[in-house]
Design a protein around this motif. Structure first.
Motif, PDB file in Angstrom:
ATOM      1  N   SER E  14     -44.403  13.697   4.112  1.00  0.00           N
ATOM      2  CA  SER E  14     -43.442  14.244   4.477  1.00  0.00           C
ATOM      3  C   SER E  14     -42.753  14.656   2.997  1.00  0.00           C
ATOM      4  CB  SER E  14     -42.559  13.851   5.548  1.00  0.00           C
ATOM      5  OG  SER E  14     -41.598  12.935   4.768  1.00  0.00           O
ATOM      6  N   GLY E  15     -42.536  13.536   1.979  1.00  0.00           N
ATOM      7  CA  GLY E  15     -42.020  13.649   1.032  1.00  0.00           C
ATOM      8  C   GLY E  15     -42.598  14.910  -0.020  1.00  0.00           C
ATOM      9  N   SER E  18     -41.892  18.213   1.244  1.00  0.00           N
ATOM     10  CA  SER E  18     -40.579  18.715   1.149  1.00  0.00           C
ATOM     11  C   SER E  18     -40.711  19.457  -0.400  1.00  0.00           C
ATOM     12  CB  SER E  18     -39.587  17.734   1.309  1.00  0.00           C
ATOM     13  OG  SER E  18     -39.556  17.391   2.742  1.00  0.00           O
ATOM     14  N   LEU E  19     -41.081  18.489  -1.328  1.00  0.00           N
ATOM     15  CA  LEU E  19     -41.172  19.051  -2.569  1.00  0.00           C
ATOM     16  C   LEU E  19     -41.937  20.352  -2.831  1.00  0.00           C
ATOM     17  CD1 LEU E  19     -41.418  15.838  -4.742  1.00  0.00           C
ATOM     18  CD2 LEU E  19     -39.472  17.217  -4.696  1.00  0.00           C
ATOM     19  N   PHE E  21     -42.496  22.655  -0.601  1.00  0.00           N
ATOM     20  CA  PHE E  21     -41.704  23.557   0.083  1.00  0.00           C
ATOM     21  C   PHE E  21     -40.607  24.198  -0.992  1.00  0.00           C
ATOM     22  CE2 PHE E  21     -40.453  26.255   3.466  1.00  0.00           C
ATOM     23  CZ  PHE E  21     -41.228  26.171   4.417  1.00  0.00           C
ATOM     24  N   TYR E  22     -39.888  23.109  -1.603  1.00  0.00           N
ATOM     25  CA  TYR E  22     -38.903  23.593  -2.381  1.00  0.00           C
ATOM     26  C   TYR E  22     -39.273  24.209  -3.535  1.00  0.00           C
ATOM     27  CZ  TYR E  22     -35.222  22.265  -5.683  1.00  0.00           C
ATOM     28  OH  TYR E  22     -34.017  22.250  -6.570  1.00  0.00           O
ATOM     29  N   VAL E  25     -40.396  27.870  -2.512  1.00  0.00           N
ATOM     30  CA  VAL E  25     -38.994  28.738  -2.194  1.00  0.00           C
ATOM     31  C   VAL E  25     -38.178  28.852  -3.428  1.00  0.00           C
ATOM     32  CG1 VAL E  25     -37.016  28.927  -0.781  1.00  0.00           C
ATOM     33  CG2 VAL E  25     -39.331  27.914   0.015  1.00  0.00           C
ATOM     34  N   ILE E  26     -37.923  27.915  -4.051  1.00  0.00           N
ATOM     35  CA  ILE E  26     -37.079  28.383  -5.180  1.00  0.00           C
ATOM     36  C   ILE E  26     -37.725  29.294  -6.513  1.00  0.00           C
ATOM     37  CG2 ILE E  26     -35.517  26.198  -5.248  1.00  0.00           C
ATOM     38  CD1 ILE E  26     -36.853  25.497  -8.114  1.00  0.00           C
ATOM     39  N   LEU E  29     -37.103  32.600  -4.706  1.00  0.00           N
ATOM     40  CA  LEU E  29     -35.870  33.090  -4.622  1.00  0.00           C
ATOM     41  C   LEU E  29     -35.471  33.546  -6.356  1.00  0.00           C
ATOM     42  CD1 LEU E  29     -34.055  30.715  -2.486  1.00  0.00           C
ATOM     43  CD2 LEU E  29     -34.739  33.144  -2.037  1.00  0.00           C
ATOM     44  N   LYS E  73     -47.403  31.129   4.692  1.00  0.00           N
ATOM     45  CA  LYS E  73     -48.657  30.173   4.934  1.00  0.00           C
ATOM     46  C   LYS E  73     -48.506  28.970   4.776  1.00  0.00           C
ATOM     47  CE  LYS E  73     -51.319  33.755   6.364  1.00  0.00           C
ATOM     48  NZ  LYS E  73     -51.953  33.714   7.467  1.00  0.00           N
ATOM     49  N   ASP E  75     -45.717  27.184   5.466  1.00  0.00           N
ATOM     50  CA  ASP E  75     -45.085  26.608   6.666  1.00  0.00           C
ATOM     51  C   ASP E  75     -45.869  26.679   7.798  1.00  0.00           C
ATOM     52  OD1 ASP E  75     -43.022  26.202   8.443  1.00  0.00           O
ATOM     53  OD2 ASP E  75     -42.263  28.154   8.829  1.00  0.00           O
TER      54      ASP E  75
END
Lengths: 304, 304, 304, 304, 304
Positions: E14-15, E18-19, E21-22, E25-26, E29, E73, E75
């Motif tokens: 899960s870590g 999360s990394l 994904f982060y 996304v950034i 953005l 994808k 997600d």
């Protein structure tokens, strides 16, 4: 009826699946890139040639939307099964939107082409009318044979409508050649070169489309479908983006020529590949009104 | 109650399904293309006629959104069953959004039409008010008979509301003819021709709508639904894009005329089909203020 | 606790379902149309009054997004069951986004209103602050009673928060009347008429909202929900689009007045309904710098 | 390891669910409204201060996208169960995108802040570099403790990374104070007031973030999660929209000052709250070229 | 065949989830933020250097779309299972769109680079042609080895196509160095520094790509995949946004230089970090036509 297999019914290997995905996506992204570029640089071209740029914005915008649909339907239209991908009922829409895109964009291509040519007034309108009509007829008749009649799996219909579509294509070539021959003599050397290259590019790459159409009748299997999808994606990039790049160059060169001749003004200097082709020049100012407006008072703050 | 069958309840053959899909998508793409074109060429028309162009942006933007919904709902509203497509509960929305689109776009069409006509001031406002109201009433009453009452399957309601809607349509024709007759004498020859063509086009193509409406009451089956969808898509292209092209031409011609008369300035030359109709000309400059601002110093770098 | 039934819990007949769908969609489309129109005609209004136009862009943009959500959730929030439509857990979101939209758009409406009024400087800032705060409080307290507390099904909470919300509404009316009375005397005749009409329109149509709120406590059934949704959609069109049309007219009239007075310059002529209200006029030119820049050389080609 | 409960794992009552939905949506809509406003009014500010406005466009654009994700994931991340809402595996994404948004927008906030300050040249670049780097580090370390390590449920990691993040926050406060003290003396009275208010607003509202972060370690339950979501949504509105409004005001005031000093030209008059702060003034015209271009001929029609 | 494990087939903690994904996304953005910034500040750069800015708009626009797909994808491509995330058949598309993005954006990067360099005319066109072709070939051959052949799990193919791709990379470095050496001597000091920094940045960060490619063949496991995704996201931010920031700076400095030299006009002053580099200056005005247009009459109202 002699049956053939429609391209959206072939099972694909994972390599074929990856290649089609790749070609659909990069065609879409190339169209998006050019759409952004051309929409944001509209003012680089004089108002005389702007219909050409507006047409290419319409073409790349519409084709981009079409490729978004093709990519989404290709993504959900094939299910993984072992190392293969098997089409489902969505797979048709990873193919048929091409015809819908072309039905609008090929007529626009004729408008783009004529807008930088030397035809003017009533003659321009007549050639444009014939070009738009012929282009639509060419695509629509292809759609009848390739998708509508017996799901595109009737060899006779493919032949019949393919030939009719081909006749319209011949008519378009005649129209293009007529336009080109009328235009070339009047262009300055550099614009003439780019114009000629644009037309040759278009008339060569268009051969890809009937060839891909023919593969529907005379071949089958995943390799055939892959070839069709890759060739059509490549042809769309060339005919829509590559052609527009050359037409845009002609439009800029002719804009600079008009400024240098004093035929038109242009608020920005025309530069191409680091070379300046014309100065920035603003329109002449309207003669002052009889009674000058009251002067705008100089002030510092607190005034309404 | 005499029952009829609503068009979104017919089973379609695969050929019919492909034809409807095609007509919905190309109508949507043509609207998108014109939307891009017209939004990006807004400055070609003088501020006097700009309400016409803004109206056509609203019309094509709204209709594009409506066709996106029609296409998506047509895609998911029919399930394949053998070689046929059977409607499900989403199929209604591959039909009824047409009325919602028209409820906003037909009033905007009246605004577009009046903005290039010769009516001005209070008379223009009054005719616009009547046109907008009558257009909305025409569509809304059609929606009551064609969709709301008994799901559009009550022949009596179709007749009743169809006739009421038709009466509003007659009123709109009167209003348009009044506007046209007031406008034609004052236009220069070229603008007059385009204006007249636009109005004839509109008044002819509008006949397609009541005819399609009538088919809901007097025919049934997939062929009937296909005819309705294809005719309405074609009519929308003509009434929204084709009409706007002609109106835009009138607006450009009148802009050039105003510049040539000295009635208005325009920062860009007006060109149409390679022919220049007016020069670029900028507004006169405000008289200088009493105390001139301190000069902006000439410099090379490193200044704050 | 006296229980009432929340409007998103009523079963609808197919006719009611069609009417709500219609009113939600045409409100969304009307907002989209005005959003496009106003965003593309921003330059028609002088910088002094532009905050009004920017506010109306924010209002219609936000409300359009809100209606997109309302339409989607209405589409998936009701399941067909025989000839009726039964709400599911998504139906709440075909209602509650209205409050979220209003929480941002009603404060913006106050900004729009003040920007074309005669209040300036510190007074304008103070009235704007009160208007924005009061408008937000009016909506938020309504949301507490209508949705948050016991799912909007507690008659006591409806009364309590409805009354509090109503008190803020009274405060806003006082604020608007104060602004109007300060503004009317200073306006020229034509602008005064449009300004007065805009304010009357707003203060009349706002009555629709508490009436719809009241129906949540004192009626139930699909007919009640249909009435609420139709009335609120209509009120949103009037208060957002109709009001903005009138405010835009005031802003254009005042822009023309400022140009005619010499208070400001404007690069485009101001035309309304075919009548010219002011000429195009450009700003005065900065005095030339002490050392003139080297002249841009005249040339034909091949220069870097 | 001392375990705590992550905020996206709490069950919510229907009232809490409605309040979070409300706060997420109105934050998103407020950001959208300001994004539209600021993107369409970019030209109101001189090129010197435009980086501030471009930064605020980036900030509100990115935060709007982030809130769209938060809203969608909040909608699908909780399932109704009786009168409660129970989180599922999508609920994490109704929380963690906040950190991703902040990782880009807080550095942009530093750019926005510096662009209207008095720091110039190399000093501006150095402070900007430190500000961007420190802001990113502050958020990223918070993300490590709050989401990455043990799903944000390890109290020790929350403490450790919370303190490290807090140290970066202290560094940013020092940097901001340095910038403010350098800037205030050089500003005119009105700009100084708005600048000071902007900075106070920012430094006060930023306290909301560590407080919300602390609640993750020292409280639990739906009420806690509701408080966190509502506070963070409110803080985002204030720090992104409220701060930008004040910075935009400073930029406009400084633009007017530059025009009045003759430091820069600006094609539009600067108006604020109905008060004019500077006239419109255009740049000086380039000296004419040695050989004037051939005059654009006056004409009526039929010329190429 | 020696088999390796493709990065989209590793289970993630899960870590790690999360990394990744982060970082996805950034990156998305940051690209969005720069896209908005650069599209809205296009006019800050003279027409000579605008192709560089248009290319960076295309690059960030395309890469933003690509990251939207990667995020969606990612997600839906991993399912939670205990404290781990297990990939499904969608996970491939959280990886392979990178190649599709690069196939279009790396060629555009070459166009961006050359547009601010000193190459002009035929030499510029030739280098551009080679750069575009070489960049495409570099990416496409990497895609063949990394995704198409045996799903990217054949070590031999990875080696073969990795080496071929590397050879194209070497060719691009040679081309870039040639361009840089031709350009540096002619630039003024400040522009030279930024230009040199841009090129060093690009040539350093590009090493990240073959390193990530190599990890596909010589490592496996969730940590490996996380490293690859994080490194590539970071490299994309640097090579697309960081590089563009520096190139934009060069373009602005060269624009100011052209204005100061009298080579071109520019309607806005060029400011950077609060320092003015050139004045605003407008083009010279076209000589008045022989017959002046009739004066636009001064008036108050009621004129058509």
């Amino acid at each position: 009826m002699v049956a053939v297999i429609a391209p959206w019914k072939d099972t694909l290997t994972s390599g074929e699946h990856s290649l089609i995905f790749y070609s659909l996506v990069i065609a879409g992204l190339a169209l998006l890139g050019y759409l952004l570029k051309t929409a944001l640089s509209l003012s680089e071209v004089g108002t005389k040639y702007r219909p050409a740029v507006l047409a290419s914005i319409g073409i790349t915008g519409i084709a981009f939307v079409s490729y978004v649909v093709l990519v989404i339907k290709f993504d959900i239209g094939y299910d993984p099964k072992g190392s293969n991908w098997v089409p489902n009922s969505d797979a048709l829409l990873s193919w048929s939107p091409r015809y819908m895109d072309w039905s609008v964009t090929v007529p626009l291509l004729m408008i783009e082409l004529i807008a930088v040519s030397a035809l003017t007034g009533a003659l321009a309108r007549r050639v444009r009318f014939l070009g738009v009509g012929g282009a639509f007829a060419m695509i629509f008749t292809g759609y009848l044979g390739g998708v509508v009649i017996d799901n595109g799996e009737n060899l006779g219909a493919l032949w019949l409508w393919g030939v009719i579509s081909g006749l319209f294509m011949v008519g378009l070539y005649v129209l293009i050649l007529f336009t080109v021959l009328k235009t070339l003599p009047g262009l300055e050397a550099e614009a003439r070169g780019s114009y000629r290259n644009a037309m040759i590019l278009l008339m060569v790459i268009w051969f890809a489309y009937p060839i891909a159409f023919g593969l529907q009748g005379f071949a089958s299997g995943g390799g055939r479908t892959t070839a069709m999808q890759v060739v059509l994606s490549f042809a769309d990039i060339v005919a829509k983006v590559g052609f527009a790049v050359l037409i845009h160059k002609v439009a800029k060169l002719r804009t600079a020529q008009d400024v240098n001749n004093g035929t038109d003004t242009h608020p920005e200097a025309v530069w191409m590949s680091g070379v300046k082709h014309s100065n920035s020049i603003q329109p002449s100012v309207q003669a002052p009104a009889v009674a000058a407006p009251a002067a705008q008072p100089r002030f510092r703050r607190n005034q309404k």
